[in-house]
Every structure is written in structure tokens, then in C-alpha cells.
Motif scaffolding. Structure first.
Motif, PDB file in Angstrom:
ATOM      1  N   GLN A 192       0.709  -1.284  -0.155  1.00 53.35           N
ATOM      2  CA  GLN A 192      -0.037   0.156   0.239  1.00 53.35           C
ATOM      3  C   GLN A 192       0.976   1.293  -0.066  1.00 53.35           C
ATOM      4  O   GLN A 192       0.547   2.233  -0.760  1.00 53.35           O
ATOM      5  CB  GLN A 192      -1.042   0.021   1.135  1.00 53.35           C
ATOM      6  CG  GLN A 192      -1.953   1.071   1.258  1.00 53.35           C
ATOM      7  CD  GLN A 192      -2.814   0.885  -0.004  1.00 53.35           C
ATOM      8  OE1 GLN A 192      -3.514  -0.110  -0.341  1.00 53.35           O
ATOM      9  NE2 GLN A 192      -2.977   2.211  -0.567  1.00 53.35           N
ATOM     10  N   GLU A 212       3.840   1.700  -1.226  1.00 47.98           N
ATOM     11  CA  GLU A 212       4.457   1.512  -2.633  1.00 47.98           C
ATOM     12  C   GLU A 212       3.480   2.081  -3.691  1.00 47.98           C
ATOM     13  O   GLU A 212       3.830   3.035  -4.300  1.00 47.98           O
ATOM     14  CB  GLU A 212       5.224   0.527  -2.965  1.00 47.98           C
ATOM     15  CG  GLU A 212       6.449  -0.317  -2.421  1.00 47.98           C
ATOM     16  CD  GLU A 212       6.855  -1.634  -2.607  1.00 47.98           C
ATOM     17  OE1 GLU A 212       6.746  -1.922  -3.955  1.00 47.98           O
ATOM     18  OE2 GLU A 212       7.536  -2.259  -1.814  1.00 47.98           O
ATOM     19  N   LEU A 213       2.365   1.749  -3.588  1.00 52.06           N
ATOM     20  CA  LEU A 213       1.380   2.141  -4.307  1.00 52.06           C
ATOM     21  C   LEU A 213       0.949   3.672  -4.116  1.00 52.06           C
ATOM     22  O   LEU A 213       0.921   4.258  -4.991  1.00 52.06           O
ATOM     23  CB  LEU A 213       0.010   1.427  -4.018  1.00 52.06           C
ATOM     24  CG  LEU A 213      -1.195   1.489  -4.966  1.00 52.06           C
ATOM     25  CD1 LEU A 213      -0.713   1.052  -6.398  1.00 52.06           C
ATOM     26  CD2 LEU A 213      -2.229   0.496  -4.523  1.00 52.06           C
ATOM     27  N   ASN A 214       0.829   3.997  -2.955  1.00 50.42           N
ATOM     28  CA  ASN A 214       0.574   5.675  -2.756  1.00 50.42           C
ATOM     29  C   ASN A 214       1.830   6.249  -3.022  1.00 50.42           C
ATOM     30  O   ASN A 214       1.559   7.116  -3.846  1.00 50.42           O
ATOM     31  CB  ASN A 214       0.266   5.680  -1.103  1.00 50.42           C
ATOM     32  CG  ASN A 214      -0.662   5.097  -0.585  1.00 50.42           C
ATOM     33  OD1 ASN A 214      -1.742   4.844  -1.423  1.00 50.42           O
ATOM     34  ND2 ASN A 214      -0.838   5.048   0.659  1.00 50.42           N
ATOM     35  N   ASP A 215       3.011   5.842  -2.920  1.00 43.26           N
ATOM     36  CA  ASP A 215       4.188   6.438  -3.573  1.00 43.26           C
ATOM     37  C   ASP A 215       4.176   6.769  -5.160  1.00 43.26           C
ATOM     38  O   ASP A 215       4.257   7.889  -5.685  1.00 43.26           O
ATOM     39  CB  ASP A 215       5.687   6.058  -3.127  1.00 43.26           C
ATOM     40  CG  ASP A 215       5.779   6.101  -1.835  1.00 43.26           C
ATOM     41  OD1 ASP A 215       5.087   6.977  -1.095  1.00 43.26           O
ATOM     42  OD2 ASP A 215       6.810   5.359  -1.167  1.00 43.26           O
ATOM     43  N   LYS A 216       3.877   5.536  -5.752  1.00 42.54           N
ATOM     44  CA  LYS A 216       3.628   5.385  -7.191  1.00 42.54           C
ATOM     45  C   LYS A 216       2.551   6.519  -7.633  1.00 42.54           C
ATOM     46  O   LYS A 216       2.668   7.216  -8.889  1.00 42.54           O
ATOM     47  CB  LYS A 216       3.525   4.140  -7.855  1.00 42.54           C
ATOM     48  CG  LYS A 216       3.355   3.949  -9.044  1.00 42.54           C
ATOM     49  CD  LYS A 216       4.921   4.162  -9.674  1.00 42.54           C
ATOM     50  CE  LYS A 216       4.682   3.893 -11.221  1.00 42.54           C
ATOM     51  NZ  LYS A 216       6.085   4.341 -11.942  1.00 42.54           N
ATOM     52  N   GLN A 217       1.352   6.631  -6.908  1.00 46.11           N
ATOM     53  CA  GLN A 217       0.334   7.269  -7.500  1.00 46.11           C
ATOM     54  C   GLN A 217       0.778   8.933  -7.123  1.00 46.11           C
ATOM     55  O   GLN A 217       0.338   9.573  -7.945  1.00 46.11           O
ATOM     56  CB  GLN A 217      -0.866   7.010  -6.366  1.00 46.11           C
ATOM     57  CG  GLN A 217      -2.033   7.855  -6.748  1.00 46.11           C
ATOM     58  CD  GLN A 217      -3.390   7.543  -5.864  1.00 46.11           C
ATOM     59  OE1 GLN A 217      -3.173   6.992  -4.575  1.00 46.11           O
ATOM     60  NE2 GLN A 217      -4.411   8.125  -6.411  1.00 46.11           N
ATOM     61  N   THR A 218       1.349   9.089  -6.150  1.00 45.49           N
ATOM     62  CA  THR A 218       2.104  10.542  -6.073  1.00 45.49           C
ATOM     63  C   THR A 218       3.093  10.950  -7.045  1.00 45.49           C
ATOM     64  O   THR A 218       2.874  12.143  -7.270  1.00 45.49           O
ATOM     65  CB  THR A 218       2.489  10.543  -4.515  1.00 45.49           C
ATOM     66  OG1 THR A 218       1.467  10.406  -3.464  1.00 45.49           O
ATOM     67  CG2 THR A 218       2.956  11.955  -4.356  1.00 45.49           C
ATOM     68  N   ASP A 219       3.895   9.803  -7.463  1.00 40.90           N
ATOM     69  CA  ASP A 219       4.726  10.221  -8.312  1.00 40.90           C
ATOM     70  C   ASP A 219       4.010  10.621  -9.930  1.00 40.90           C
ATOM     71  O   ASP A 219       4.257  11.389 -10.467  1.00 40.90           O
ATOM     72  CB  ASP A 219       5.900   9.222  -8.444  1.00 40.90           C
ATOM     73  CG  ASP A 219       6.664   8.892  -7.352  1.00 40.90           C
ATOM     74  OD1 ASP A 219       6.968   9.961  -6.578  1.00 40.90           O
ATOM     75  OD2 ASP A 219       7.356   8.044  -7.070  1.00 40.90           O
ATOM     76  N   MET A 220       3.147   9.690 -10.165  1.00 35.10           N
ATOM     77  CA  MET A 220       2.443   9.731 -11.277  1.00 35.10           C
ATOM     78  C   MET A 220       1.596  11.204 -11.488  1.00 35.10           C
ATOM     79  O   MET A 220       1.390  11.880 -12.292  1.00 35.10           O
ATOM     80  CB  MET A 220       1.552   8.825 -11.747  1.00 35.10           C
ATOM     81  CG  MET A 220       2.232   7.372 -11.875  1.00 35.10           C
ATOM     82  SD  MET A 220       0.828   5.956 -12.118  1.00 35.10           S
ATOM     83  CE  MET A 220       0.637   6.331 -13.685  1.00 35.10           C
ATOM     84  N   ILE A 221       0.844  11.330 -10.382  1.00 34.54           N
ATOM     85  CA  ILE A 221       0.039  12.831 -10.254  1.00 34.54           C
ATOM     86  C   ILE A 221       1.201  14.011 -10.651  1.00 34.54           C
ATOM     87  O   ILE A 221       0.923  15.004 -11.321  1.00 34.54           O
ATOM     88  CB  ILE A 221      -0.681  13.027  -9.117  1.00 34.54           C
ATOM     89  CG1 ILE A 221      -1.700  12.018  -9.091  1.00 34.54           C
ATOM     90  CG2 ILE A 221      -0.956  14.276  -8.785  1.00 34.54           C
ATOM     91  CD1 ILE A 221      -2.642  11.842  -7.600  1.00 34.54           C
ATOM     92  N   ASN A 222       2.344  13.807  -9.694  1.00 41.16           N
ATOM     93  CA  ASN A 222       3.408  15.257  -9.813  1.00 41.16           C
ATOM     94  C   ASN A 222       3.799  15.210 -11.254  1.00 41.16           C
ATOM     95  O   ASN A 222       4.035  16.256 -11.876  1.00 41.16           O
ATOM     96  CB  ASN A 222       4.342  14.824  -8.940  1.00 41.16           C
ATOM     97  CG  ASN A 222       3.954  15.001  -7.227  1.00 41.16           C
ATOM     98  OD1 ASN A 222       2.970  15.821  -7.171  1.00 41.16           O
ATOM     99  ND2 ASN A 222       4.609  14.531  -6.440  1.00 41.16           N
TER     100      ASN A 222
END
Length: 84
Positions: A24, A26-36
Motif C-alpha cells: 500500500q 509503494e502504491l501510494n508513492d507511485k500514485q503521488t509520483d504519477m500525479i506530480n
């Protein structure tokens, strides 16, 4: 033997919870990176369109489009799509 199996079950449950938390995170970090990254790309496109079309001031609001006499949303969207 039954106690040993019970210990294994408890350890497996604990490990499953730990892995779930890690996943979870890692998933949150990836989502944040994609949004940024999407915001960064949109900002670059807005700057390119603004410069190309001669605008000196462009107001942007993340997640919203401003409507007015000089709406650059369509031009920015085209610029973003052509940059893929």
C-alpha cells in the motif's frame, strides 16, 4: 505439532499484514509520483502554449479549468497529447 502449526499461521498472518502495508505504501508513492509528473507535464504545456500564443499571464488551478475569453485549455491539451 498443533502448536507449531498455530505459530506458523500466526507468523504467516503477520507477514501478510506487513507485506500488505508495504504494498500500500509503494502504491501510494507511485500514485503521488504519477500525479506530480502529470502536473509537471501540464505546467510545461501551459508555458509553451502561453509563450507561443503571446500570453503574459495565465492563471491555473490544479484540477480545474478556468473559463474566460482566452481559454487555453484546448491548446494545452493538444500540446500534451502531441508530447507523448
Amino acid at each position: 505439532l498443533l502448536q507449531e502449526y498455530n505459530n506458523r499461521v500466526q507468523n504467516t498472518r503477520s507477514l501478510r499484514g506487513e507485506w500488505g502495508g508495504d504494498f500500500q505504501s509503494e502504491l501510494n508513492d507511485k500514485q503521488t509520483d504519477m500525479i506530480n509528473e502529470a502536473i509537471r507535464r501540464a505546467d510545461v504545456a501551459v508555458k509553451e502554449v502561453s509563450k507561443r500564443d503571446g500570453y503574459t499571464v495565465v492563471f491555473t488551478v490544479p484540477g480545474a479549468s478556468a473559463y474566460g475569453a482566452n481559454d487555453v485549455t484546448e491548446a494545452v491539451t493538444k500540446s500534451l497529447n502531441s508530447a507523448k
